[in-house]
Design an enzyme around this catalytic site. Structure first.
Site, PDB file in Angstrom:
ATOM      1  N   ASP A   1       0.794  -1.221   0.000  1.00  0.00           N
ATOM      2  CA  ASP A   1       0.000   0.000   0.000  1.00  0.00           C
ATOM      3  C   ASP A   1       0.832   1.278   0.000  1.00  0.00           C
ATOM      4  OD1 ASP A   1      -2.423  -1.236  -0.207  1.00  0.00           O
ATOM      5  OD2 ASP A   1      -2.890  -1.178   1.922  1.00  0.00           O
TER       6      ASP A   1
ATOM      7  N   TYR B   1     -10.543   0.847   1.840  1.00  0.00           N
ATOM      8  CA  TYR B   1     -10.087   0.950   3.214  1.00  0.00           C
ATOM      9  C   TYR B   1      -9.743   2.379   3.602  1.00  0.00           C
ATOM     10  CZ  TYR B   1      -9.696  -3.873   4.762  1.00  0.00           C
ATOM     11  OH  TYR B   1      -9.973  -5.150   5.200  1.00  0.00           O
TER      12      TYR B   1
END
Length: 438
Positions: A115, A196
């Site tokens: 990420d 998210y």
């Protein structure tokens, strides 16, 4: 969770335009936050006021640090020190502290993400509503190479928080109870990655403990309700929608500088418990110390712990100052070489910045992940990498929105001060071999 590969690009573009915040009341406390909208240039090591965090907690401890925002790592805290009451000056703990990666592999083997370096974590910094930073200050962050027309995001909260009892002790009689409520400095940001929203939280306690957490919240991805391989968990009515299970392997990178020196020493402690022998009433426990002089790939186990020891500083009792590493609950992911260990200690290298998919050119054969950097170098400037894993098997309660699931660890002072820094003055004489007062 993410969207699937067909819609990922649209999601990334949406992240750059998003200004929504998490629901107000995500943090506890009372009182409004005060926004400070002015953005400033990147901070120097001796940061100016715009990039300085300084907080004296009501129990007497003062924390000081600088902050900056990195284009991949997000929030970076630097020059972290604290001054407990009774200490004549600040005690430096860390040169820098930040996330080192969030690695997210999916159980079906179709995708995995880095990420921070592969999915634009830093670009997803979210604006925070005043109610999300109760009693504190929301600072404006200038996001490097921002996708937005305005790169300035009101995205850094600094506030204080009560954590409950710091201690409680009843004296020799019932006439006196010593107790106090502990106070923390809380520093946090929220970054959106796909569906998210990651809450990156740093807690600086009045007793010198630092706790770092990542909390994942936001939404489950409806595009992932397709786990037809039998690995997913049914979400909603019946079993037609199944959410794909996955792991979050969060890494932190800590560059220690106890008492201002990077020449810290690493020690590992292991204890063995032996069954009672004849004449003994209970098992015996023996603890041994191993000095870690070369780079280490370490695994947590029962009765094992590590500490970083100051090369220059001692407390008032003449004991070397140190910080103990306290791992949190973890599910170690065995699928990649760099996630197979809980802790790495590497020799400092300015290009070794991310635990996986490291973008820097660290030289021929250096590798792109932290496990490749553990190659036998002597530790003269040790850097700690902590890996805390979480296997997310979704549940009905994860919608909608998804409750925060936390993962993290702490570093705790060991002999930094001669006594508990919150010791009341009335008990200050009880250092060492306690005896009744005459």
């Amino acid at each position: 969770m993410r969207v699937n590969s067909n819609t990922r690009a649209r999601t990334r573009a949406a992240v750059g335009l998003t200004v929504a915040a998490l629901a107000a009341g995500a943090t506890a406390g009372a009182g409004p936050a005060t926004a400070q909208p002015k953005a400033a240039p990147a901070a120097a090591a001796d940061c100016n006021a715009a990039y300085r965090i300084e907080q004296k907690l009501s129990t007497g401890t003062t924390w000081r640090m600088c902050w900056r925002y990195d284009g991949k790592a997000g929030l970076v805290l630097e020059n972290i020190s604290y001054q407990p009451k009774g200490e004549p000056k600040q005690i430096k703990v860390l040169n820098s502290a930040r996330l080192g990666q969030i690695h997210v592999p999916y159980d079906d083997g179709k995708v995995e993400y880095d990420d921070l370096t592969g999915f634009d974590f830093a670009q997803g910094l979210m604006n925070l509503a005043p109610g999300e930073c109760p009693g504190g200050t929301i600072r404006t962050v200038k996001v490097p190479d921002s996708w937005n027309e305005d790169p300035n995001v009101k995205g850094l909260c600094t506030t204080t928080r009560s954590r409950g009892h710091a201690y409680r002790m009843q004296g020799d009689t019932a006439n006196k109870v010593f107790q106090t409520e502990g106070k923390d400095l809380l520093v946090y940001t929220v970054n959106q990655v796909g569906w998210y929203e990651y809450m990156t939280e740093w807690r600086f306690q009045d007793d010198g403990t630092i706790t770092m957490n990542v909390g994942a919240t936001g939404s489950l991805s409806w595009d992932d309700y397709d786990a037809g391989d039998g690995r997913g968990w049914p979400i909603g009515k019946g079993a037609s929608a199944k959410a794909t299970s996955h792991s979050h392997n969060a890494f932190w990178r800590l560059d220690f500088a106890l008492d201002g020196s990077t020449k810290n020493k690493v020690e590992q402690y292991d204890s063995t418990v032996t069954a009672p022998t004849r004449g003994q009433r209970a098992p015996t426990t023996k603890t041994t110390r191993t000095k870690v002089t070369k780079e280490l790939a370490g695994d947590s186990k029962a009765y094992r712990w590590w500490r970083m020891v100051s090369a220059t500083g001692k407390n008032k009792d003449g004991h070397a100052r140190s910080y103990e590493i306290v791992p949190g609950p973890t599910t170690r992911y065995p699928g990649r070489s760099y996630t197979k260990h809980d802790l790495y200690v590497t020799q400092y290298n300015k290009c070794e910045l991310f635990a996986s998919n490291n973008p820097g050119n660290c030289g021929a054969g250096a590798g792109k992940s932290v496990d490749k950097w553990v190659n036998g170098q002597a530790l003269t400037h040790p850097v700690v990498w902590m890996n805390i894993g979480f296997h997310h098997i979704a549940r009905d309660e994860d919608q909608q929105p998804m409750p925060v699931h936390w993962q993290g660890f702490s570093i705790a002072p060991r002999d930094v001060t001669a006594m508990n820094p919150l010791t009341p003055a009335e008990l200050g004489w009880q250092n060492g071999h306690w005896r009744p007062r005459s």
